[in-house]
Design an enzyme around this catalytic site. Sequence first.
Site, PDB file in Angstrom:
ATOM      1  N   SER A 294       0.833  -1.203   0.000  1.00  0.00           N
ATOM      2  CA  SER A 294       0.000   0.000   0.000  1.00  0.00           C
ATOM      3  C   SER A 294       0.862   1.245   0.000  1.00  0.00           C
ATOM      4  O   SER A 294       1.971   1.258   0.534  1.00  0.00           O
ATOM      5  CB  SER A 294      -0.902   0.037   1.244  1.00  0.00           C
ATOM      6  OG  SER A 294      -1.779  -1.058   1.294  1.00  0.00           O
ATOM      7  N   CYS A 295       0.317   2.270  -0.608  1.00  0.00           N
ATOM      8  CA  CYS A 295       0.803   3.631  -0.412  1.00  0.00           C
ATOM      9  C   CYS A 295      -0.446   4.514  -0.396  1.00  0.00           C
ATOM     10  O   CYS A 295      -1.545   4.032  -0.119  1.00  0.00           O
ATOM     11  CB  CYS A 295       1.811   4.038  -1.483  1.00  0.00           C
ATOM     12  SG  CYS A 295       1.162   4.064  -3.172  1.00  0.00           S
ATOM     13  N   LYS A 296      -0.300   5.768  -0.706  1.00  0.00           N
ATOM     14  CA  LYS A 296      -1.453   6.668  -0.625  1.00  0.00           C
ATOM     15  C   LYS A 296      -2.582   6.236  -1.549  1.00  0.00           C
ATOM     16  O   LYS A 296      -3.746   6.186  -1.155  1.00  0.00           O
ATOM     17  CB  LYS A 296      -1.016   8.094  -0.963  1.00  0.00           C
ATOM     18  CG  LYS A 296      -2.124   9.129  -0.919  1.00  0.00           C
ATOM     19  CD  LYS A 296      -1.570  10.514  -1.217  1.00  0.00           C
ATOM     20  CE  LYS A 296      -2.662  11.564  -1.168  1.00  0.00           C
ATOM     21  NZ  LYS A 296      -2.123  12.922  -1.458  1.00  0.00           N
TER      22      LYS A 296
END
Length: 948
Positions: free
Chosen positions: A851-853
């Site tokens: 995950s990231c933003k």
Amino acid sequence: MEADSLTRAATASGPPSHTNIILMPRIPQVEFCLACRELEPEFRDRKPNALVQVAVLDAHGQEIVACACTEMVEGTRDPVFLTGVSLSPDWPVYEESLIKLSVYDVKDKSQHTSSFLGTASFSVAELLKSKDQQLALSLRTADDSATVGTVVVCRLKMGEIEDGEVDHITADTHQKCTLVCESHGTTNDKDNGPLMNAVFKSPVCKVYRFQTVDGAWMLVREQMSECALSFSLPMQLLSLFIQEDNRRVQELNDLGELSPHWDNLRRGVIARYSHVIKAYQDTLAELEKHTGPSFKPSCSKAQKFLEFVPINLHTQRMRVTCPRKTDAFYDVITVGAPAAHFQGFKGGGLQRLLSRYEAEKKSYSTAYQCIYYPPEHTAKAREILSTVGQLQPIIGGLADHLLLAAQQHCAHGLREALKSLEEKTEQFVHALKDELVKSALLALHAARPGYVSKSQTSSHPEVHSTPSPALAPNLAPNLAPNLTPAAILNQSPEPDAVICNNVADSQTPPGKETAPLKHHDIPHHTEYDEEEWDRLWANVAKNLNGVIDVVDRLQGQDNNNQAPPPEQTPADVIASHSPAAEWGELLSPLVAALKDSVSEVSERASRSMTFVLLQEAACSAPHGLQLQQRRDTVFSQALAALACGFIVRLYSGMEDKGFLQQLRAVGLVAQFESLLSTYSEEIGMLEDMEVAVSDLQKVTFRIIEAASNDLSNLQPVVSGKRDHYTVDVPLPTQAFQTLPDELRQGKLLQVVPVLFNVGINEQQTIAERFGDISLQERINQRNFDILEAYYKSLSDKVPLECLPCFQTQTDVKELLETLGQNVVTKKRKNVEILWLAGVICRRLNGIRFTSCKSAKDRTSMSVTLEQCALLRDEHQLHKDYFVRALDCMRSRLAQGEGAQWDDPEAGSVANHKPASRHFYPIALLLVSSHLLVVWLILSLVFLLAKYQ
């Protein structure tokens, strides 16, 4: 012959929707690769930088239905492209469909300038019917006046490489091009089987061929799919939230008549609950109207009606075929960090907001003149409510089953029913012996209208900053001080005042402090009989003992081998006076008494615990329910991702006995890899994600048998309340019957979520140099402890032979030690933490999340780097091909309309299918932090100069 068989198979599957090609069969998935020979560039003194654009044209309408693009191969007239082309069965592609190949010479990669070299086209049928399924086509100029080279098209089935079919690469390759696969959607096809198709939609594939260290070709397919759970699971959760909040409102109304002050508090709480319920109902109604892709793009992350839906939730599978080796599969779930983007991060994320809320709740309890209960008491109240709600119907059902067994004179059934009834009733009584129930009943009694408490004169009433101990020791000396709340009742500011609950009193605004009453203001023993509650729950045990005595007596008479005891109990009297009476008639009054006593105790306990939760809701005004909404939002996103990952892992491990043994013994580890920075708004996102992942501990899974093999019956179903949810995963009867007995009997399966975060972007550089990264350090340390504890439990309960085998033989224990050292090491952008955590997760049969933003740039870089590392470490990828493989997977060099195919949120031109999110070129993981700082400074100078 093969084309004929494909035609017959496709015809049997049903006609296409286009009426003008009604007799044209749709073909299975076909994948092919490309190479060019003797390309002639515009200027003969340079070698071209070639790439090929591929367009699939409708045979009749001449419309583009799909497009793709190879990578760019620099400085050669005979390029061999590593990136192939995959034709999905979901596309409207038939044997008569045309495939147009356009070859370009890229002159300036940064400016995207190129010149057209030539084009060639062929039909799908020509490729299928060709010798060796290989075509050599002449490239013609745009005006068809000259030949500028040859393009070679080759096809091969993934997973069917024979030793003799793999050619070796030389410096000036003209070798046979190997490519990729054909999928018929059989149950054994892990990519496109019926089970996968039930949950995962719109698959998009990219295929590659890379050289191994021994000079052979490996074939690699990436398949990305949307997950139908992105919307279906949040909708189920919203329905459960609405049901639970409606029950809470009903429970508050069931408290009965309260004094004006407490009634005002109750009405305020009910009004806030009603507002939340209405908001959830509106959101659910909007989601039910949703049509289109089965995922939420990042551009919609701040939309109100999509806040419960995870961002860019997709599955990513890499399948590797090597000569003389079994195909390998590697899965990862990519999703945007679970965060409340609509609510924003101005005040921080959930972790910070919850800590601040607990600190402020004491002052709110004084301001609103309600009782403050610490978090452990409110959690205990929810637990008791849940236990009572679960056990009361179970006890009633077991009591009815006992009567049925008695009426049938079934001795064995009677013993089994009595054993279960005794066990559940003892659990019920044990739960209600908690002192919190007794103290809450006293507080609820004091809140009734007409109740008067005695107050002593105090010239300077003391304001307590912390809750007073436990309803007064002189009033309830048998209550433990740490188990009773402080009473904050109405107190008149005038001396010698008598406080009456009938006085019309409204809530005091939060800004005005009101002193809580002292111990002598709590009602005395003479005003409330505390022993009544003890008698009530003790009566449950007494009634149960009566039932046990009668059952023992009846079984003794039936066996004629048990003499009557010298001292007769009431049960003995009943049995002896009615020797010919039916068993059911003897047990019926005792069972009815037991059910009545359980019902009465449940009602009183539920009301007392509801009163405790009323205090929490009243004290939390107005922030408590807002925080609950935020927590519901991020939990919904995290649960959808977890369910998606669990199903992928279950489907791929159905035939692995070691995996199934591990699943039922200790559950699975779910490792969330986060790339968020600890700077600006992303701190709030990380705080939201930390709570969301931690809340997944209250989720269990259960495998059930599907009602039918229809795809609608293979969708997972969520049940439960906020303190615990169960996800039922249906399997077709044939697959379900192959499972071990314990899984088929409905054993609840645990998932252990862990979160590791390392920021990698330029904002993290600023945070590490000038900010604070303690949040990241605390998260990594805490979750390392959880992961280590899981491994210890796994080692104790499951043979290590059940774990998968890898080429790299590093022991998991050694990897954990290295991870622990990296977690405590002060090192900037220590991505070794993420790498080690990912390796350990795969070694432990775990579920991988990245995950990231928005699950785009940083996520794509992490996924592609991990994939290439797996090819190098597990499949002997040649070192000269590592960077080329990384570039291929990150490439987005498509020209014109084809560029949309490489956008994860644009999809194909015709069908808007999302392509793989990992085709991005910016290698941020390889950029030095020092260069990033220089870049930031220069950018700031440029902006200042521009706007002065």
